[in-house]
Scaffold this motif. Structure first.
Motif, mmCIF file in Angstrom:
data_model
loop_
_atom_site.group_PDB
_atom_site.id
_atom_site.type_symbol
_atom_site.label_atom_id
_atom_site.label_comp_id
_atom_site.label_asym_id
_atom_site.label_seq_id
_atom_site.Cartn_x
_atom_site.Cartn_y
_atom_site.Cartn_z
ATOM 1 N N GLN B 378 0.884 -1.143 -0.033
ATOM 2 C CA GLN B 378 -0.026 0.091 -0.053
ATOM 3 C C GLN B 378 0.979 1.258 0.091
ATOM 4 O O GLN B 378 2.159 1.252 0.377
ATOM 5 C CB GLN B 378 -1.056 0.040 1.413
ATOM 6 C CG GLN B 378 -1.860 -1.332 1.299
ATOM 7 C CD GLN B 378 -2.593 -1.285 2.590
ATOM 8 O OE1 GLN B 378 -3.130 -2.183 2.890
ATOM 9 N NE2 GLN B 378 -2.438 -0.307 3.823
ATOM 10 N N SER B 379 0.401 2.431 -0.300
ATOM 11 C CA SER B 379 1.042 3.437 -0.389
ATOM 12 C C SER B 379 0.997 4.285 1.202
ATOM 13 O O SER B 379 1.684 5.138 1.313
ATOM 14 C CB SER B 379 0.448 4.601 -1.344
ATOM 15 O OG SER B 379 -0.660 4.891 -1.296
ATOM 16 N N GLU B 380 0.204 3.876 1.857
ATOM 17 C CA GLU B 380 -0.211 4.425 3.289
ATOM 18 C C GLU B 380 -0.136 3.218 4.226
ATOM 19 O O GLU B 380 -1.096 2.262 4.022
ATOM 20 C CB GLU B 380 -1.477 5.002 3.287
ATOM 21 C CG GLU B 380 -1.561 6.413 2.197
ATOM 22 C CD GLU B 380 -1.604 7.678 2.823
ATOM 23 O OE1 GLU B 380 -1.674 7.938 3.981
ATOM 24 O OE2 GLU B 380 -1.357 8.306 1.906
ATOM 25 N N ILE B 381 0.710 3.070 4.944
ATOM 26 C CA ILE B 381 1.034 2.057 5.891
ATOM 27 C C ILE B 381 0.674 2.392 7.225
ATOM 28 O O ILE B 381 1.627 3.432 7.879
ATOM 29 C CB ILE B 381 2.163 1.298 5.745
ATOM 30 C CG1 ILE B 381 2.094 0.769 4.248
ATOM 31 C CG2 ILE B 381 2.317 0.103 6.676
ATOM 32 C CD1 ILE B 381 3.532 0.415 3.594
ATOM 33 N N THR B 382 0.141 1.631 8.311
ATOM 34 C CA THR B 382 0.220 2.193 9.776
ATOM 35 C C THR B 382 1.052 0.866 10.329
ATOM 36 O O THR B 382 0.491 -0.262 10.327
ATOM 37 C CB THR B 382 -0.999 2.199 10.541
ATOM 38 O OG1 THR B 382 -1.607 3.401 9.907
ATOM 39 C CG2 THR B 382 -0.897 2.496 11.957
ATOM 40 N N VAL B 383 2.101 1.297 10.999
ATOM 41 C CA VAL B 383 2.911 0.236 11.950
ATOM 42 C C VAL B 383 2.344 0.652 13.299
ATOM 43 O O VAL B 383 2.513 1.583 13.610
ATOM 44 C CB VAL B 383 4.415 0.534 12.109
ATOM 45 C CG1 VAL B 383 5.156 -0.430 12.776
ATOM 46 C CG2 VAL B 383 4.905 0.422 10.291
ATOM 47 N N ARG B 384 1.994 -0.687 14.038
ATOM 48 C CA ARG B 384 1.559 -0.304 15.363
ATOM 49 C C ARG B 384 2.230 -1.123 16.372
ATOM 50 O O ARG B 384 2.383 -2.462 16.280
ATOM 51 C CB ARG B 384 0.020 -0.479 15.554
ATOM 52 C CG ARG B 384 -0.550 0.053 16.861
ATOM 53 C CD ARG B 384 -1.979 0.258 16.860
ATOM 54 N NE ARG B 384 -2.795 -0.862 16.168
ATOM 55 C CZ ARG B 384 -3.164 -1.698 17.114
ATOM 56 N NH1 ARG B 384 -3.062 -1.495 18.586
ATOM 57 N NH2 ARG B 384 -4.024 -2.537 16.876
ATOM 58 N N VAL B 385 2.954 -0.775 17.206
ATOM 59 C CA VAL B 385 3.584 -1.406 18.206
ATOM 60 C C VAL B 385 3.068 -1.235 19.531
ATOM 61 O O VAL B 385 2.858 -0.197 20.145
ATOM 62 C CB VAL B 385 5.323 -0.955 18.264
ATOM 63 C CG1 VAL B 385 5.982 -1.926 19.400
ATOM 64 C CG2 VAL B 385 5.705 -1.202 16.955
ATOM 65 N N VAL B 386 2.984 -2.219 20.090
ATOM 66 C CA VAL B 386 2.325 -2.300 21.680
ATOM 67 C C VAL B 386 3.385 -2.761 22.428
ATOM 68 O O VAL B 386 3.883 -4.033 22.368
ATOM 69 C CB VAL B 386 0.912 -3.142 21.637
ATOM 70 C CG1 VAL B 386 0.432 -2.866 23.167
ATOM 71 C CG2 VAL B 386 -0.120 -2.742 20.727
#
Lengths: 414, 414
Positions: B378-386
């Protein structure tokens, strides 16, 4: 293309009494590749290690730390695989690393804790421990007698990942009336930075040292070599630097680094460790230039190191080196954001080799762009920053940042 | 190619009462290029600024700080040149920046301290102040009446360096019974990181605020927008974020951000500032992807920010995004070296958009490479770290690292 680095000649690599080496193809990730290396040490050897400071350290690093503590540095074997880092693998990864040690310990009839495991390669994939265990007999069969220079070279090849050349260095030194030998190998080309990087370094000597001295030596050698190089600022999960003292040389055991013998030994080992560490930079991913960054005139060595690493990690500085562009303001800008909070820019001088570029925070009146350009075109460059606020200094070594770095890391797994 | 960013349409850009803008070609570095922009403010305007934390800050930044303090934020004009950053230029650079302010102050019949200077471009070369001074009459002649949307767009173009698109955003808000307008412009594509980067941002509103509120707003807006974006981790010598309140709107003066009006104003301004800041990342040098890095479950927002920036600055992570390669261990490795010294890797979860990649520090049993691959493309990505150790969170925005970044920075001056 490595920067002024060629493959070692096996005739230059010295055997180390009490150290045997075997290499095999275990098919860890790819077939027909030397990817499994064992070091077998005679009884009485002392092994000390320095490991990654990454909190997300790999399973083998955790096991190494445990085992070294449990056996008071009396290690009998190392087992190293490439192709898989066994990092980001949780409890299952620890189990697989222990299984590897168990298998080798059984072959050698030693305790599991006397075996140290090392892995390097792709992160977050399960270690194919069955293939490693299945490869051990071939590696052991290869470890016949004191390792020759050719066997050391094969070990240097066996631990490579994105390296383009094997790295191995030897030296001799006179310690307490005896001539001792030193041979080391290293690997790593990206993810290289202080504390450390997908960097593996093994330095063996027949010198005789106490466990306490071995531990102190490992720490100080890493600080002066592998912890002073950086390619891309990424600290790996697996970095390990191992000092092996087989303790078979004819001199009296060294029990303090503050003795004449201790200092001589450290100096000889450091010269080898530094060459091995610098070799990582020379073979840095996409490197076209080898850059020494020296920061002087600081209040503390720590602040000099901060400034040196800010320069060495700046993508803008590194791309300017790649382009041979004397865009030297980028270096001053990096010093400015290094985190020395009370730094006075009006006290800073900058040199590029012999060229005095900036004086007291501004362009030197005699500086001519063509002089900067001349130095920037060299394959070896020394950047020297004088902070003008004290007597401390520190040095780090790095490389430039090229299109090939991006290509190598964008394609690594494919 | 900017990531989901297009040039602003001038009809969407709102005039701000009390703000005039003029743009001229002064030939600072190249001919036939809009490189000189002036903002002229009616008497009664309040201006507050946040500037680079780089100790090697440019002459204009030093002058801005001085002037703002001297006139208690009652500024009448801004003068901005591109082509030359007037950084690394020592005492001579300060003199030249002052000369620019003098010349504009004389034209306007205001005090020199009521003029703020800004420069962006190449570092360590003398500012061609004569050409800037000679260009002022044309810029002033261009500044006729309240700036139109077209003039705002010309200003956004006039402050560009390596940007491929001008950046401008407007919004309206209802504050204390009045409708206020907000229009902002920004520039910067490389050397972008917290605290800040060759980043210039100007946010103007007709809202009525006290000088203390303007100062607090400038700080909090920068923290929530420009200080949360990074392209390459290089902090520039010249970063400036300026809030202009022309104080001409019909509501009562806001004297506290803790009021309903204060909160509404901050929220409206922050939305615009964030779009302007994110536009820098979308137009980041060589960017092909826009990446949101959110770190949750930390003990403090500070440690979440450390981890988020470690991810956002890692060349290995950024090249993996460029390659659409779900080499997600690199993200965990970056968290590991972020500097959270007591972090337990066994508590960390990782998500890529909706895909649960890692659980408790290891690969999620249900994670499939093709799911990671789908998101990475994708051209927009969300990386989420908990992090799994608290309730705090923080977010930064960044882009990937491509061949073009190297090309742009290796060729910038040529």
């Amino acid at each position: 293309m490595p920067v002024n680095l060629t493959a070692p000649n096996p005739v230059d690599l010295l055997p180390i009494a009490g150290v045997r080496i075997g290499v095999a193809e275990a098919g860890v990730r790819k077939a027909n590749r030397k990817d499994l290396t064992v070091f077998l040490l005679d009884e009485g050897a002392t092994v000390a290690g320095v490991f990654t400071q990454n909190r997300f350290c790999a399973a083998p690093v955790q096991i190494c730390r445990e085992h070294l503590a449990q056996v008071n540095n009396r290690v009998r074997a190392l087992v190293i695989n490439t192709g898989n880092a066994n990092a980001g693998t949780g409890a299952d990864g620890l189990r697989r690393a222990r299984e590897t040690c168990d298998a080798l310990a059984k072959h050698l009839n030693v305790a599991r804790e006397q075996v140290l495991p090392f892995s390097t390669g792709v992160i977050m994939e399960p270690l194919p421990v069955e293939r490693i265990v299945a490869g051990l007999p071939a590696a052991l069969a290869d470890a016949k007698g004191e390792a020759s220079g050719a066997q050391w070279l094969r070990a240097a090849e066996g631990i490579m990942t994105t390296d383009t050349l094997p790295k191995a260095v030897s030296a001799r030194a006179d310690i307490g009336g005896a001539t001792i030998s030193i041979t080391g190998i290293s690997k790593g080309a990206g993810m290289i930075r202080p504390n450390m990087a997908t960097m593996l370094g093994y330095l063996a000597t027949d010198a005789k040292v106490s466990p306490a001295v071995a531990r102190q030596l490992a720490f100080e050698l890493a600080e002066g070599s592998f912890n002073r190089v950086t390619v891309d600022g990424d600290t790996s999960t697996n970095d390990s630097f191992i000092l092996i003292a087989s303790n078979q040389a004819g001199h009296a055991e060294i029990t303090s680094l503050d003795s004449a013998e201790g200092r001589a030994l450290k100096s000889a080992l450091l010269a080898v460790a530094r060459q091995l560490a610098q070799a990582l930079v020379r073979d840095g991913e996409g490197a076209t230039k080898f850059i020494t960054v020296r920061v002087e005139g600081g209040r503390t060595a720590e602040e000099c190191r901060l400034a040196a690493y800010a320069i060495a990690h700046s993508p803008l500085v590194k791309t300017a080196f790649y382009a041979s562009d004397p865009n030297l303001g980028r270096i001053l800008a990096a010093v400015g954001y290094a985190g020395i909070t009370d730094l006075d820019q009006g006290g800073i001088d900058l040199y590029l080799d012999d060229v005095h570029v900036a004086v007291k925070g501004g362009r030197h009146p005699d500086y001519r762009e063509e002089d900067g350009q001349r130095v920037m075109k060299q394959s070896e460059i020394t950047v020297r920053v004088v902070l003008g606020r004290g007597q401390a200094a520190d040095t780090v070594w790095t490389c430039d940042f090229s299109h090939d770095y991006v290509s190598i890391n964008a394609d690594y797994r494919s």
